[in-house]
Design a protein around this motif. Structure first.
Motif, PDB file in Angstrom:
ATOM      1  N   GLU A 103      -4.042   3.240  -1.634  1.00 50.64           N
ATOM      2  CA  GLU A 103      -4.150   2.205  -3.021  1.00 50.64           C
ATOM      3  C   GLU A 103      -2.723   2.089  -3.219  1.00 50.64           C
ATOM      4  OE1 GLU A 103      -6.576   4.234  -2.575  1.00 50.64           O
ATOM      5  OE2 GLU A 103      -8.320   3.009  -2.554  1.00 50.64           O
ATOM      6  N   ARG A 104      -2.018   1.108  -3.739  1.00 50.84           N
ATOM      7  CA  ARG A 104      -0.676   1.118  -4.222  1.00 50.84           C
ATOM      8  C   ARG A 104      -0.623   1.872  -5.458  1.00 50.84           C
ATOM      9  NH1 ARG A 104       0.139  -6.084  -4.014  1.00 50.84           N
ATOM     10  NH2 ARG A 104      -1.867  -5.930  -5.507  1.00 50.84           N
ATOM     11  N   ASP A 105      -1.347   1.480  -6.273  1.00 52.85           N
ATOM     12  CA  ASP A 105      -1.666   2.094  -7.124  1.00 52.85           C
ATOM     13  C   ASP A 105      -1.926   3.293  -7.612  1.00 52.85           C
ATOM     14  OD1 ASP A 105      -4.452   2.274  -6.819  1.00 52.85           O
ATOM     15  OD2 ASP A 105      -4.571   1.150  -9.084  1.00 52.85           O
ATOM     16  N   LYS A 106      -1.793   4.482  -5.933  1.00 52.68           N
ATOM     17  CA  LYS A 106      -1.732   5.874  -6.264  1.00 52.68           C
ATOM     18  C   LYS A 106      -0.755   6.103  -6.796  1.00 52.68           C
ATOM     19  CE  LYS A 106      -2.398   9.835  -3.214  1.00 52.68           C
ATOM     20  NZ  LYS A 106      -2.730  10.392  -1.812  1.00 52.68           N
ATOM     21  N   LYS A 107      -0.854   7.261  -8.370  1.00 57.85           N
ATOM     22  CA  LYS A 107       0.215   8.159  -8.699  1.00 57.85           C
ATOM     23  C   LYS A 107      -0.117   9.191  -8.774  1.00 57.85           C
ATOM     24  CE  LYS A 107       0.319   4.931 -11.955  1.00 57.85           C
ATOM     25  NZ  LYS A 107      -0.943   3.473 -11.256  1.00 57.85           N
ATOM     26  N   GLU A 108       0.771   9.819  -7.797  1.00 54.01           N
ATOM     27  CA  GLU A 108       1.697  10.643  -6.566  1.00 54.01           C
ATOM     28  C   GLU A 108       2.553  11.739  -8.096  1.00 54.01           C
ATOM     29  OE1 GLU A 108       0.228  13.114  -5.307  1.00 54.01           O
ATOM     30  OE2 GLU A 108      -0.270  12.628  -3.534  1.00 54.01           O
ATOM     31  N   GLN A 122       0.924  -1.532   0.135  1.00 51.41           N
ATOM     32  CA  GLN A 122       0.087   0.217   0.184  1.00 51.41           C
ATOM     33  C   GLN A 122       0.560   0.879  -0.303  1.00 51.41           C
ATOM     34  OE1 GLN A 122      -0.358  -2.507   2.270  1.00 51.41           O
ATOM     35  NE2 GLN A 122      -2.703  -2.933   2.583  1.00 51.41           N
ATOM     36  N   TYR A 123       0.816   2.674  -0.334  1.00 56.38           N
ATOM     37  CA  TYR A 123       1.060   3.386  -0.425  1.00 56.38           C
ATOM     38  C   TYR A 123       0.900   4.603   0.628  1.00 56.38           C
ATOM     39  CZ  TYR A 123       1.737   8.462  -1.589  1.00 56.38           C
ATOM     40  OH  TYR A 123       2.075  10.222  -1.568  1.00 56.38           O
ATOM     41  N   THR A 124       2.408   5.018   1.148  1.00 54.99           N
ATOM     42  CA  THR A 124       2.289   5.370   2.737  1.00 54.99           C
ATOM     43  C   THR A 124       2.875   7.199   2.348  1.00 54.99           C
ATOM     44  OG1 THR A 124       4.006   4.722   3.335  1.00 54.99           O
ATOM     45  CG2 THR A 124       1.676   4.001   4.328  1.00 54.99           C
ATOM     46  N   ARG A 125       2.608   7.500   3.192  1.00 57.14           N
ATOM     47  CA  ARG A 125       3.520   8.637   2.797  1.00 57.14           C
ATOM     48  C   ARG A 125       3.779   9.581   4.747  1.00 57.14           C
ATOM     49  NH1 ARG A 125       2.185  14.992   1.644  1.00 57.14           N
ATOM     50  NH2 ARG A 125      -0.146  13.961   1.384  1.00 57.14           N
ATOM     51  N   HIS A 126       4.457   9.884   4.785  1.00 56.87           N
ATOM     52  CA  HIS A 126       4.543  10.392   6.225  1.00 56.87           C
ATOM     53  C   HIS A 126       4.306  11.750   6.465  1.00 56.87           C
ATOM     54  CE1 HIS A 126       8.191  11.300  10.075  1.00 56.87           C
ATOM     55  NE2 HIS A 126       6.768  11.287  10.024  1.00 56.87           N
ATOM     56  N   LEU A 127       3.363  12.034   7.140  1.00 55.80           N
ATOM     57  CA  LEU A 127       2.487  13.076   7.215  1.00 55.80           C
ATOM     58  C   LEU A 127       3.088  13.840   8.670  1.00 55.80           C
ATOM     59  CD1 LEU A 127      -1.017  11.733   7.366  1.00 55.80           C
ATOM     60  CD2 LEU A 127      -0.124  13.407   5.344  1.00 55.80           C
ATOM     61  N   ASP A 128       3.773  13.645   9.932  1.00 48.60           N
ATOM     62  CA  ASP A 128       3.966  14.254  10.658  1.00 48.60           C
ATOM     63  C   ASP A 128       4.401  13.618  11.921  1.00 48.60           C
ATOM     64  OD1 ASP A 128       4.352  16.259  11.906  1.00 48.60           O
ATOM     65  OD2 ASP A 128       2.643  17.216  12.415  1.00 48.60           O
ATOM     66  N   GLU A 180       7.832  15.217  -8.385  1.00 48.85           N
ATOM     67  CA  GLU A 180       9.105  16.328  -8.414  1.00 48.85           C
ATOM     68  C   GLU A 180       7.937  16.700  -6.931  1.00 48.85           C
ATOM     69  OE1 GLU A 180       9.558  21.086  -9.686  1.00 48.85           O
ATOM     70  OE2 GLU A 180       9.267  19.285 -11.551  1.00 48.85           O
ATOM     71  N   PHE A 181       6.425  16.407  -6.725  1.00 55.91           N
ATOM     72  CA  PHE A 181       5.878  16.880  -5.309  1.00 55.91           C
ATOM     73  C   PHE A 181       6.180  16.555  -3.894  1.00 55.91           C
ATOM     74  CE2 PHE A 181       2.393  15.394  -2.214  1.00 55.91           C
ATOM     75  CZ  PHE A 181       2.394  16.515  -1.408  1.00 55.91           C
ATOM     76  N   LEU A 182       6.409  14.936  -4.570  1.00 61.22           N
ATOM     77  CA  LEU A 182       6.240  13.904  -3.145  1.00 61.22           C
ATOM     78  C   LEU A 182       8.322  14.177  -3.360  1.00 61.22           C
ATOM     79  CD1 LEU A 182       5.558  10.371  -4.410  1.00 61.22           C
ATOM     80  CD2 LEU A 182       4.675  12.081  -2.712  1.00 61.22           C
ATOM     81  N   ASP A 183       9.348  14.547  -4.343  1.00 64.57           N
ATOM     82  CA  ASP A 183      10.659  14.576  -4.014  1.00 64.57           C
ATOM     83  C   ASP A 183      10.435  15.951  -3.324  1.00 64.57           C
ATOM     84  OD1 ASP A 183      13.716  14.294  -4.740  1.00 64.57           O
ATOM     85  OD2 ASP A 183      13.822  16.121  -5.414  1.00 64.57           O
TER      86      ASP A 183
END
Length: 245
Positions: free
Chosen positions: A173-178, A149-155, A181-184
């Protein structure tokens, strides 16, 4: 904001909708091995690991939350909505030891769960509005994920009433498109923020928002960094104490 929605609808309509909602979401929880502890107004409290436990309780809870999000698309919402409102749900998931059993009085007992980790899960759910993401998990759940699954550290936060910091993550979901450049830029901003380099973090958060202006988590952290430049926190450890439930 379900209270606001309830105020402009007939009680019978509200009950009919909640029964439909609980039936659909309850099946998804059970299909993933969870147990419904109780319904609290418009909320559902669910357990994964009691009374039956699996090796991947956290992963099952995560998949249930994702399934519930998908089910919203097919939910029949026959309710009047305030202007500008849409029906949304927020889910918080935490993983840890709890006290489980039949609790109550001589007249009435119920099988339920209590303890600090239950309270933390409740606090995490309340953060979904602040960070603008429908599902938030803690680091203990992230460690149990096995389905990519897709995860992103929020805080990293100290929720109200707790002194121990908890890392929180967006779940999708693991296929989330992000946007890469934003993620970097977001990750670079987070790295600088955690070590207390708020000026550099501001630069990267602004670059991230230039790519994705609607990202609420970036906005929250950007404003916090600007405040910390003026009012530098004492003994910064990368965690912020939250005062709201």
């Amino acid at each position: 904001s379900f209270t606001t929605i309830s105020e402009i609808n007939e009680p019978e309509k509200v009950v009919e909708f909640l029964n439909q909602y609980f039936s659909i979401m309850g099946k998804i929880i059970r299909d993933n091995g969870g147990t419904i502890d109780k319904f609290m107004g418009d909320a559902i409290m669910a357990l994964f690991g009691a009374p039956e436990s699996y090796e991947d309780n956290g992963n099952r809870a995560a998949n249930a939350a994702l399934g519930m999000r998908q089910a919203l698309k097919d939910l029949k919402i026959d309710l009047k909505m305030p202007e500008g409102y849409s029906f949304e749900i927020g889910t918080g998931i935490h993983y840890g030891n709890t006290i489980v059993g039949s609790i109550g009085s001589e007249e009435k007992k119920e099988y339920t769960v209590i303890g600090d980790n239950v309270n933390i899960a409740s606090r995490i759910e309340g953060l979904t509005k602040i960070y603008g993401t429908p599902i938030i998990i803690t680091d203990s759940v992230k460690e149990d994920l096995t389905d990519g699954q897709y995860t992103r550290h929020l805080d990293t936060v100290k929720v109200k009433g707790k002194s121990v910091p908890v890392a929180i993550y967006e779940l999708a979901e693991r296929d989330k498109k992000e946007d890469e450049e934003f993620l970097d830029n977001y990750q670079k901003a987070m790295n600088q923020y955690l070590i207390g380099n708020f000026s550099r973090a501001i630069d990267y958060f602004e670059k991230a928002l230039a790519r994705k202006s609607e990202d609420k988590a970036s906005k929250v952290l950007l404003e916090r960094c600007k405040n910390f430049l003026v009012n530098k926190p004492d003994n910064w450890d990368g965690a912020v104490a939250l005062t709201t439930k």
